[in-house]
Design a protein around this motif. Structure first.
Motif, short mmCIF file in Angstrom:
data_model
loop_
_atom_site.label_atom_id
_atom_site.label_comp_id
_atom_site.label_asym_id
_atom_site.label_seq_id
_atom_site.Cartn_x
_atom_site.Cartn_y
_atom_site.Cartn_z
N LEU C 25 0.83 -1.21 0.00
CA LEU C 25 0.00 0.00 0.00
C LEU C 25 0.87 1.26 0.00
O LEU C 25 0.57 2.23 -0.69
CB LEU C 25 -0.92 -0.01 1.22
CG LEU C 25 -1.97 1.09 1.27
CD1 LEU C 25 -2.90 1.01 0.08
CD2 LEU C 25 -2.78 1.01 2.56
N PHE C 29 0.94 4.13 -2.78
CA PHE C 29 0.69 5.53 -2.44
C PHE C 29 1.86 6.40 -2.87
O PHE C 29 1.68 7.47 -3.45
CB PHE C 29 0.44 5.72 -0.95
CG PHE C 29 0.21 7.17 -0.62
CD1 PHE C 29 -1.05 7.71 -0.73
CD2 PHE C 29 1.26 8.00 -0.27
CE1 PHE C 29 -1.26 9.06 -0.51
CE2 PHE C 29 1.06 9.35 -0.04
CZ PHE C 29 -0.21 9.87 -0.15
N VAL C 35 -5.42 6.96 -2.88
CA VAL C 35 -5.95 6.25 -1.72
C VAL C 35 -6.51 4.95 -2.25
O VAL C 35 -7.57 4.93 -2.88
CB VAL C 35 -7.06 7.07 -1.05
CG1 VAL C 35 -7.61 6.34 0.15
CG2 VAL C 35 -6.53 8.43 -0.62
N LEU C 221 -8.08 -3.67 6.36
CA LEU C 221 -7.70 -2.37 5.78
C LEU C 221 -7.20 -1.37 6.82
O LEU C 221 -6.22 -0.65 6.56
CB LEU C 221 -8.90 -1.80 5.00
CG LEU C 221 -8.57 -0.92 3.80
CD1 LEU C 221 -7.64 -1.62 2.84
CD2 LEU C 221 -9.86 -0.51 3.08
N PRO C 222 -7.83 -1.29 8.01
CA PRO C 222 -7.31 -0.34 9.01
C PRO C 222 -5.84 -0.57 9.30
O PRO C 222 -5.06 0.38 9.39
CB PRO C 222 -8.15 -0.62 10.26
CG PRO C 222 -9.39 -1.25 9.75
CD PRO C 222 -9.03 -1.97 8.49
N TYR C 223 -5.45 -1.84 9.41
CA TYR C 223 -4.05 -2.14 9.72
C TYR C 223 -3.13 -1.64 8.61
O TYR C 223 -2.10 -1.02 8.85
CB TYR C 223 -3.86 -3.65 9.92
CG TYR C 223 -4.57 -4.15 11.14
CD1 TYR C 223 -3.93 -4.12 12.38
CD2 TYR C 223 -5.86 -4.64 11.07
CE1 TYR C 223 -4.58 -4.56 13.52
CE2 TYR C 223 -6.53 -5.07 12.20
CZ TYR C 223 -5.88 -5.03 13.42
OH TYR C 223 -6.53 -5.46 14.55
N PHE C 225 -3.63 0.76 6.48
CA PHE C 225 -3.54 2.22 6.43
C PHE C 225 -2.72 2.76 7.59
O PHE C 225 -1.95 3.70 7.42
CB PHE C 225 -4.94 2.84 6.41
CG PHE C 225 -5.47 3.00 5.02
CD1 PHE C 225 -6.00 1.92 4.34
CD2 PHE C 225 -5.39 4.21 4.37
CE1 PHE C 225 -6.45 2.05 3.05
CE2 PHE C 225 -5.84 4.36 3.07
CZ PHE C 225 -6.38 3.27 2.41
N VAL C 226 -2.90 2.18 8.77
CA VAL C 226 -2.15 2.70 9.92
C VAL C 226 -0.66 2.43 9.73
O VAL C 226 0.18 3.28 10.05
CB VAL C 226 -2.69 2.11 11.23
CG1 VAL C 226 -1.80 2.48 12.39
CG2 VAL C 226 -4.10 2.61 11.48
N VAL C 228 0.92 2.38 6.94
CA VAL C 228 1.41 3.35 5.96
C VAL C 228 1.57 4.74 6.59
O VAL C 228 2.58 5.41 6.38
CB VAL C 228 0.44 3.43 4.76
CG1 VAL C 228 0.81 4.59 3.85
CG2 VAL C 228 0.47 2.13 3.99
N ILE C 229 0.61 5.13 7.41
CA ILE C 229 0.65 6.48 7.97
C ILE C 229 1.70 6.60 9.06
O ILE C 229 2.46 7.56 9.13
CB ILE C 229 -0.75 6.88 8.48
CG1 ILE C 229 -1.64 7.13 7.27
CG2 ILE C 229 -0.69 8.11 9.37
CD1 ILE C 229 -3.09 7.26 7.60
N MET C 233 4.06 7.99 4.57
CA MET C 233 3.44 7.54 3.33
C MET C 233 4.45 7.46 2.19
O MET C 233 5.06 8.45 1.83
CB MET C 233 2.31 8.48 2.97
CG MET C 233 1.20 8.48 4.01
SD MET C 233 -0.15 9.58 3.56
CE MET C 233 -0.45 10.40 5.12
N MET C 269 -1.08 5.86 15.86
CA MET C 269 -1.28 6.77 14.74
C MET C 269 -1.47 8.19 15.24
O MET C 269 -0.87 9.14 14.71
CB MET C 269 -2.49 6.34 13.91
CG MET C 269 -2.67 7.20 12.68
SD MET C 269 -4.02 6.66 11.67
CE MET C 269 -5.41 7.30 12.59
N LEU C 273 0.97 11.26 14.39
CA LEU C 273 0.46 12.43 13.67
C LEU C 273 0.65 13.70 14.48
O LEU C 273 0.88 14.77 13.94
CB LEU C 273 -1.02 12.24 13.33
CG LEU C 273 -1.31 11.27 12.18
CD1 LEU C 273 -2.80 11.14 11.99
CD2 LEU C 273 -0.65 11.73 10.91
#
Lengths: 261, 314, 284
Positions: C25, C29, C35, C221-223, C225-226, C228-229, C233, C269, C273
């Motif tokens: 992912l 990105f 996305v 999916l949450p895993y 994305f987290v 990646v963030i 990214m 996360m 952030l």
């Protein structure tokens, strides 16, 4: 407050002290110091890549400095955010036209007129019930001669008209110091002459810092020129002095040769 | 007062008033399952319009809007089932908590812009789903919270009937709509469009762009919380599905199908998607397939929505 | 002692799966700036194809390769036919990937039904290695090895090869890359295929580990994305470190503080952030 006739001469309007900006390993602006007296009209010239626009962004606060200090009427604004600097009297136009393309001409100007007041946070009353920003916007629209275009969507205007709005937006923030980034960029000779006249006729109390490639425009507007080269201070003097400086001719000429290859 | 500037808004208000009169007048003669669907459409319309403030007006493509909808829904579900809260109290608490959550999230997500903002807001909604799913002691986990009774409204009495609940939702919808209109016409609303068009110019004009965006997120979050609260009453049940990915994206789809940045478009989009789902479900089990097609078709051929197509045709 | 070793081992093997998922992912990105909501679907389809291929061939490794390649091919086609058509519009690309994700979700339900499957790996996957008094299940060792090898290969590719330099350039500045004469459209297609391939591998490996069932695509999916963030990214090394951090946190969180484990995704996360908005390895 600053700006009184008495201390106007003593306190510089804009003062850069060793202003430096790094991009990764590249020094875009390096140790630049300059000082503008209140009411002075100064040009910054230099070949492409001299760091002129970056210096503007450092003065306006769109980008933080890596080192050095910036002062506005004696006040240290090095870490002041961009929008606060505008409130302190620093205005700016962009080299690449930067307007609100989907809004009408009038709405563009109204947004500029709202920037400094408290009205901008009002949420429960329609904008058209506020006469003051609208009146100021219309007044400025008249001065730049675009009154008949007030309802046109900005995207549909000609480049020349957009450059005029670019200037009008900056003027609506009531700047005491105005940074003009190539105001005549892309204009025809006739439009360029009109723009030059408009700048000449600005209130003399407004301090102007001008980036410009057209030397005729520069000579018509300013009394002093600062030359930047490769991000560094290179020379400074009256237009006549700078014009005759062989070193200045060389960097322009030299740069010309390089790009010609 | 600028008379010319009021012409278009007055036309819009007239059109909306006519639509509302029809929505109100038609309900008693329609079959009750249609009234139920219209109730759902109104609730989603409140939520979709609040997202439009961000996505269409401020240019903030938030993919995490369902998180605030869910905060409202869970707040109402918990307060009503465990603390016997009144309608007004549950509604108010849902709005306030959603706004608070929105403010906290705003601080985290607003340093990113563009595609990064989309990634992070999506991640926030995915995490919100994870919380709803795993924090069993609070949310009931996968089973969710069941048995939320219809609200008791002071002036109607027990709004348990389909029709009286519909009118309650309609009344709140009208209030929200009026606030939305005032907001998009207000100086603040204009600053959001300015931010969408050019952030850098707004800064140079003296605007604290971060603050305006944060306020927009909080306001939109509060409205989403209100919609979520109504959804809890409407559904009688709140589970992780209120905040799952499909639900999150559905708000985005509603806004874009209708026409982002138009306010009216998302209202139509919300009704269109709600009715489409129920009608398709009558004929086939493959609703998800149809929904998938709706996303693809919208993305490929109607990125400005129905109102955008209409405008282009003229 | 045994507790710590076991939990660490479990955390690392879980991290391996997270890396396979998030690594693809983050590459997608980084180069394409989209996305990709369909990333979970690549995992799901990979897993189901893996189950089918194991049943057909009886060979786990053949199934792993076949399923991952099939998913990669599907990714390439999707990029070419759909994503390319709306290039440059973030919102439209996101909507497309959502449509694609829903399509595969329903298609998988149609083909494989609603029942969960377990992917049967080689018999030795069920056995364990004993080392210094501790037992290590071979399946988990395999997961760690697969993720480790793929990370090293990808890292070597990105840092040491010419094609990898192009990928890095595209992550930093796509326009500049184009100006340098690199064929960006081909590069994007290849990277999307590579990302899909990794997700496909994750799907097969994950199915051997925890089975596969409808809805898993959106659950994992949450895993992704987290990872990646938190990692930053577009950063492969970032995804690697973030996967490790999250894998360990998730395991120890569940074991030590069950109440807090709800936040093991969100909290890291939020903290990253708040203090480092571009992620651990992200550039400003």
């Amino acid at each position: 407050m600053t700006g009184h006739a008495g201390d106007g001469g003593a306190t510089p309007a804009v003062q850069c002290e060793g202003v430096t900006r790094w991009f990764g390993g590249l020094e875009a602006v390096s140790q630049v110091s300059l000082s503008l007296a209140a009411g002075e009209r100064r040009a910054i010239i230099g070949p492409n890549g001299a760091g002129k626009t970056t210096l503007f962004r450092l003065i306006s606060g769109e980008m933080p400095v890596t080192a050095g200090r910036v002062r506005l009427f004696g006040r240290d604004i090095t870490t002041t955010p961009c929008h606060r600097r505008t409130q302190l009297g620093l205005g700016r136009t962009f080299q690449i036209t930067n307007l609100f393309p989907t809004l009408s001409v009038l709405d563009n100007l109204v947004l500029a007129a709202l920037g400094l007041g408290r009205t901008k946070f009002s949420m429960l009353r329609p904008l058209w019930t506020y006469p003051e920003p609208r009146a100021r916007a219309l007044e400025t629209l008249d001065t730049v001669g675009l009154a008949d275009k007030r309802d046109a969507i900005v995207r549909t205007l000609s480049h020349g008209e957009q450059r005029q709005i670019e200037m009008a937006l900056a003027l609506l923030t009531c700047p005491r110091v105005l940074l003009l980034d190539e105001p005549t960029a892309g204009l025809s000779p006739a439009e360029s002459a009109l723009m030059t006249r408009a700048i000449q006729q600005l209130d003399r109390s407004i301090t102007i810092l001008l980036i410009e490639h057209d030397m005729d425009v520069v000579f018509d507007i300013v009394s002093r020129i600062t030359v930047l080269h490769l991000g560094r201070f290179f020379a400074e003097g009256s237009p006549a002095e700078v014009r005759q400086d062989p070193r200045v001719q060389e960097i322009y000429f030299g740069a010309g040769e390089v790009t010609a290859c | 007062m600028d008379v010319a500037a009021t012409r278009a808004p007055m036309r819009l208000v007239t059109g909306l008033a006519v639509a509302l009169v029809i929505l109100a007048g038609l309900a008693p003669v329609l079959p009750s399952y249609v009234v139920i669907l219209m109730t759902e459409g109104l609730i989603y319309a409140i939520a979709a319009a609040s997202l439009d403030l961000l996505l269409g007006f401020a240019g903030l493509a938030s993919l995490g809007h369902s998180a605030f909808f869910a905060v409202g829904a869970y707040t109402t579900a918990i307060l009503v089932t465990r603390h016997q809260a009144s309608f007004g109290a549950a509604l108010a608490a849902s709005i306030v908590l959603a706004a608070v959550a929105s403010a906290a999230i705003a601080i985290l997500v607003l340093r990113a812009t563009g595609i990064y903002f989309m990634m992070i807001t999506l991640a926030v909604s995915l995490c919100a789903w994870g919380l709803a799913y795993r924090w069993v002691s609070l949310t009931g986990g996968d089973t969710g919270i069941v048995g939320i009774p219809r609200p008791r409204v002071p002036w109607v009495g027990l709004a348990s009937g389909t029709l009286s609940f519909y009118y309650t939702v309609l009344a709140l919808f009208v209030v929200c709509l009026a606030l939305y209109l005032l907001l998009i016409w207000s100086p603040f609303g204009k600053t959001l469009v300015g931010i969408r068009d050019s952030e850098s110019r707004m800064r140079v004009l003296g605007y604290n762009v971060f603050l305006h965006k944060a306020v927009a997120l909080v306001v939109a979050g509060a409205f989403a919380g209100l919609a979520g609260s109504l959804y809890a009453y409407y559904n009688g049940f709140v589970g992780p599905s209120a905040v799952d990915l499909a639900h999150s994206m559905q708000f985005v789809l509603m806004v874009i199908v209708g026409g982002p940045g138009t306010l009216v478009g998302p209202l139509i989009g919300a009704f269109a998607i709600t009715f489409l789902e129920k009608m398709v479900s009558v004929f086939t089990e493959r609703w998800v397939m149809v929904l998938a097609a709706a996303y693809v078709v919208t993305a490929l051929w109607a990125p400005r929505g129905m109102l955008g197509l209409l405008r282009a045709a003229r | 002692m045994e507790f710590w070793v076991n939990q660490t081992f479990n955390g690392v093997s879980y991290a391996a799966l997270l890396f396979l998922l998030g690594g693809g992912l983050t590459l997608i990105f980084g180069v394409m700036k989209i996305v990709n909501i369909a990333h979970g679907s690549f995992y799901l389809v990979g897993g189901y194809l893996g189950v089918a291929l194991v049943a057909a061939t009886g060979n786990f490794y053949l199934a792993l390769l076949g399923a991952a390649l099939a998913v990669a091919a599907g990714g390439v086609i999707l990029e070419r036919v759909f994503l390319r058509a709306v290039e440059g519009d973030d919102l439209r690309q996101m909507l497309l990937t959502m449509g694609i994700a829903l399509f595969f979700q329903d298609a998988c339900l149609l083909v494989w039904g609603g029942d969960p499957f377990n992917l049967r790996g080689p018999a030795y996957f069920a056995q364990s290695v004993k080392l210094g008094g501790f037992t290590f299940p071979i399946l988990r060792l395999f997961m760690i090895a697969a993720a480790g090898v793929l990370f090293v290969v990808l890292w070597w590719f990105q840092e040491k090869t010419r094609a990898g330099a192009m990928v890095r350039a595209a992550i930093d500045n796509a326009e500049m890359t184009e100006a340098l004469g690199i064929n960006v459209p081909i590069l994007k297609m290849a990277v999307f295929g590579l990302g899909a391939f990794l997700a496909g591998v994750a799907g097969v490996v994950g199915s051997a580990f925890m089975g596969i069932y409808p809805g898993l695509d959106f659950e994992i999916l949450p895993y992704a994305f987290v990872v990646v963030i938190v990692g930053g990214m577009g950063s492969l090394s970032g995804a690697f470190v973030a996967a490790l951090v999250l894998g360990l946190l998730d395991n120890f969180g569940k074991a030590l503080f069950p109440e807090i484990s709800y936040f093991t995704l969100f909290a890291p996360m939020a903290i990253v952030l708040a203090f480092r908005p571009t992620g651990l390895f992200g550039r400003a």
